[in-house]
Design an enzyme around this catalytic site. Structure first.
Site, PDB file in Angstrom:
ATOM      1  N   HIS A 400       0.883  -1.171   0.000  1.00  0.00           N
ATOM      2  CA  HIS A 400       0.000   0.000   0.000  1.00  0.00           C
ATOM      3  C   HIS A 400       0.917   1.216   0.000  1.00  0.00           C
ATOM      4  O   HIS A 400       2.120   1.093   0.248  1.00  0.00           O
ATOM      5  CB  HIS A 400      -0.808  -0.080   1.316  1.00  0.00           C
ATOM      6  CG  HIS A 400      -1.942   0.887   1.441  1.00  0.00           C
ATOM      7  ND1 HIS A 400      -2.856   1.126   0.441  1.00  0.00           N
ATOM      8  CD2 HIS A 400      -2.343   1.656   2.513  1.00  0.00           C
ATOM      9  CE1 HIS A 400      -3.764   1.995   0.888  1.00  0.00           C
ATOM     10  NE2 HIS A 400      -3.468   2.334   2.131  1.00  0.00           N
ATOM     11  N   ASN A 425      -4.138   8.043   5.371  1.00  0.00           N
ATOM     12  CA  ASN A 425      -4.490   6.905   4.533  1.00  0.00           C
ATOM     13  C   ASN A 425      -5.453   7.401   3.453  1.00  0.00           C
ATOM     14  O   ASN A 425      -5.784   8.584   3.411  1.00  0.00           O
ATOM     15  CB  ASN A 425      -5.139   5.824   5.422  1.00  0.00           C
ATOM     16  CG  ASN A 425      -5.103   4.461   4.773  1.00  0.00           C
ATOM     17  OD1 ASN A 425      -4.755   4.312   3.608  1.00  0.00           O
ATOM     18  ND2 ASN A 425      -5.481   3.441   5.526  1.00  0.00           N
TER      19      ASN A 425
END
Length: 467
Positions: A400, A425
């Site tokens: 990620h 995020n």
């Protein structure tokens, strides 16, 4: 004429009255639709047995409520069509019931019809013909046992159920919510730009980009079920850096969709992509704002063509570019193209990352996401060992990328001091700490310090006046 005492007269009349009443009630009962025809849905439930009721002949008060109707425990119930309670035959008569014993499944206090399909979080369950309840055994992204284990352990962070992840399997979480391809060695061996700390230079114990550059640091977006963190984290870092380096003259939220749809070279849109390719595109082609080219979202099973690119640019000289298309969002006219200089890789020492972040703005970091990260609600994250005792399929991870925005340290109740990074995020503002998270710093937790990139917004004097 014989005089009948009044009391006796009453006695003679009353049984007739009650018989009449019973007949009226019984008449209604005979006309009532029988339970047996509609199917006794929980044959085997305790009714007559529960109340220890079994009556001879016709006894209307020998009745019990049954799923919104009435069922009987008297012999009269047992006619051609039956309104007997489900356990009348075996409990009162000691014979097997005259219908297949179970026409449903009892699960969690409810009866489910046979052959129906139901969802229990991420698992599909069916009620089989013989009344067995059968469910898939997929590990779910939201796993209550894991949440409890983390919250009972002393891990320094809290876990919880993020409702957007409910009903997804762990595999789907890894497949659709991440989306950065680990760079090849030719990229990970990029020359690192070493930030030199002067002798005696001391960095503050805590720093937050939004405090140093108020209004220039943008809030996290939500990538949904699009495995496009490569585009979201790149656009997020570029937005902040263009704003900081233009001294606030340009404060765009850059468009992840522009990258997802138009950066085609070795990139797979919502099925994953590479950071080096994303930065190449931002440098050579540039992207527009998110207002101009909004995120179209994508559900993972859409088997349609990928959304086509709706924005192109052409060179204007001196490396600058301008848009050759209108904004896909027809309400917005400003289709300025924003570009950056080549991305550079930082040394992986925490001090160098801190100094770069403090001087030039948020940085992009690659990280390995494990099964427990999805459950993060607050605190200082580190990957926990709670899944170690479970089968392999409960332990999954994928790559990620996120935006690191600052750092700090915290003292736990037991006196330990934990150093952390703060990061944004791309799972929307409802996840974690308003869309952000804190993660252990200085220990390369989940590889977060192993591949960190910075970039300069491409800002000329004309931009300072133009915007």
């Amino acid at each position: 004429m014989w005089q009948c005492p009044l009391g006796l007269l009453l006695l003679l009349l009353l049984p007739g009255e009650s018989a009449l009443g019973a007949r009226r009630g019984r008449g209604r009962r005979e006309l009532a639709p029988a339970l047996h025809l509609r199917g006794i849905r929980d044959a085997g439930g305790r009714y007559c047995q529960e109340q220890d009721l079994c009556c001879r002949g016709r006894a209307d008060d020998c009745a019990l409520p049954y799923l919104g109707a009435t069922c009987y425990c008297d012999l009269f119930c047992n006619r051609t069509v039956s309104d007997c309670c489900p356990d009348f035959w075996d409990f009162c008569l000691g014979v097997p019931p005259p219908f297949p014993p179970i026409q449903g499944c009892m699960h969690g206090g409810r009866i489910y019809p046979v052959l129906g399909t139901y969802w229990d979080n991420c698992n599909r369950c069916t009620c089989q013909e013989k009344g067995q309840w059968e469910c898939d055994q997929e590990p779910c992204l939201v796993d209550q046992d894991m949440i409890d284990a983390i919250n009972q352990g002393n891990y320094g962070w809290r876990a919880g159920n993020h409702s957007a992840f409910w009903g997804m399997t762990l595999d789907e979480g890894i497949r659709y919510r991440l989306g950065t391809i680990r760079p090849p060695s030719s990229v990970t061996n990029m020359n690192e730009i070493h930030t030199v700390l002067l002798p005696g230079e001391v960095l503050p114990t805590a720093f937050e980009a939004s405090e140093k550059w108020p209004n220039l640091i943008h809030e996290p977006l939500d990538q949904g079920n699009c495995a496009g963190s490569w585009a979201f984290s790149t656009a997020a870092v570029a937005s902040d850096r263009v704003s900081i380096h233009s001294l606030g003259h340009m404060t765009p939220v850059l468009s992840p969709q522009n990258l997802l749809s138009c950066d085609k070279h070795n990139q797979h849109g919502c099925r994953g992509g590479r950071l080096d390719g994303a930065w190449w595109f931002l440098r050579r082609r540039g992207v527009v704002s998110d207002h101009c080219y909004p995120f179209s979202g994508r559900e993972p099973d859409e088997a349609g063509p990928k959304p086509r690119c709706m924005m192109h640019s052409r060179p204007m000289g001196r490396g600058k570019r301008q848009a050759t298309a209108r904004c896909p969002n027809h309400l917005v006219h400003a289709n300025d193209i924003y570009q950056v200089t080549p991305a550079y890789r930082l040394g992986s020492s925490e001090k160098e990352i801190m100094k770069e972040l403090m001087e030039n703005g948020p940085v992009q970091a690659l990280m390995e996401v494990h099964e427990d990260f999805f459950l993060y609600q607050g605190g200082i994250y580190s990957h926990t060992p709670v899944s170690l005792g479970r089968p392999e399929r409960y332990r999954r991870h994928g790559t990620h990328s996120v935006k690191i925005t600052g750092w700090g340290e915290d003292t736990l109740p037991d006196g330990r001091t934990l150093k952390y990074w703060t990061a944004a995020n791309s799972w929307g503002p409802a996840w974690g700490e308003r869309g952000h998270f804190r993660i252990m710093r200085g220990a390369n937790e989940c590889d977060i310090e192993s591949f960190v990139l910075g970039v300069w917004g491409r800002v000329g004097m004309e931009d300072m006046n133009h915007h």
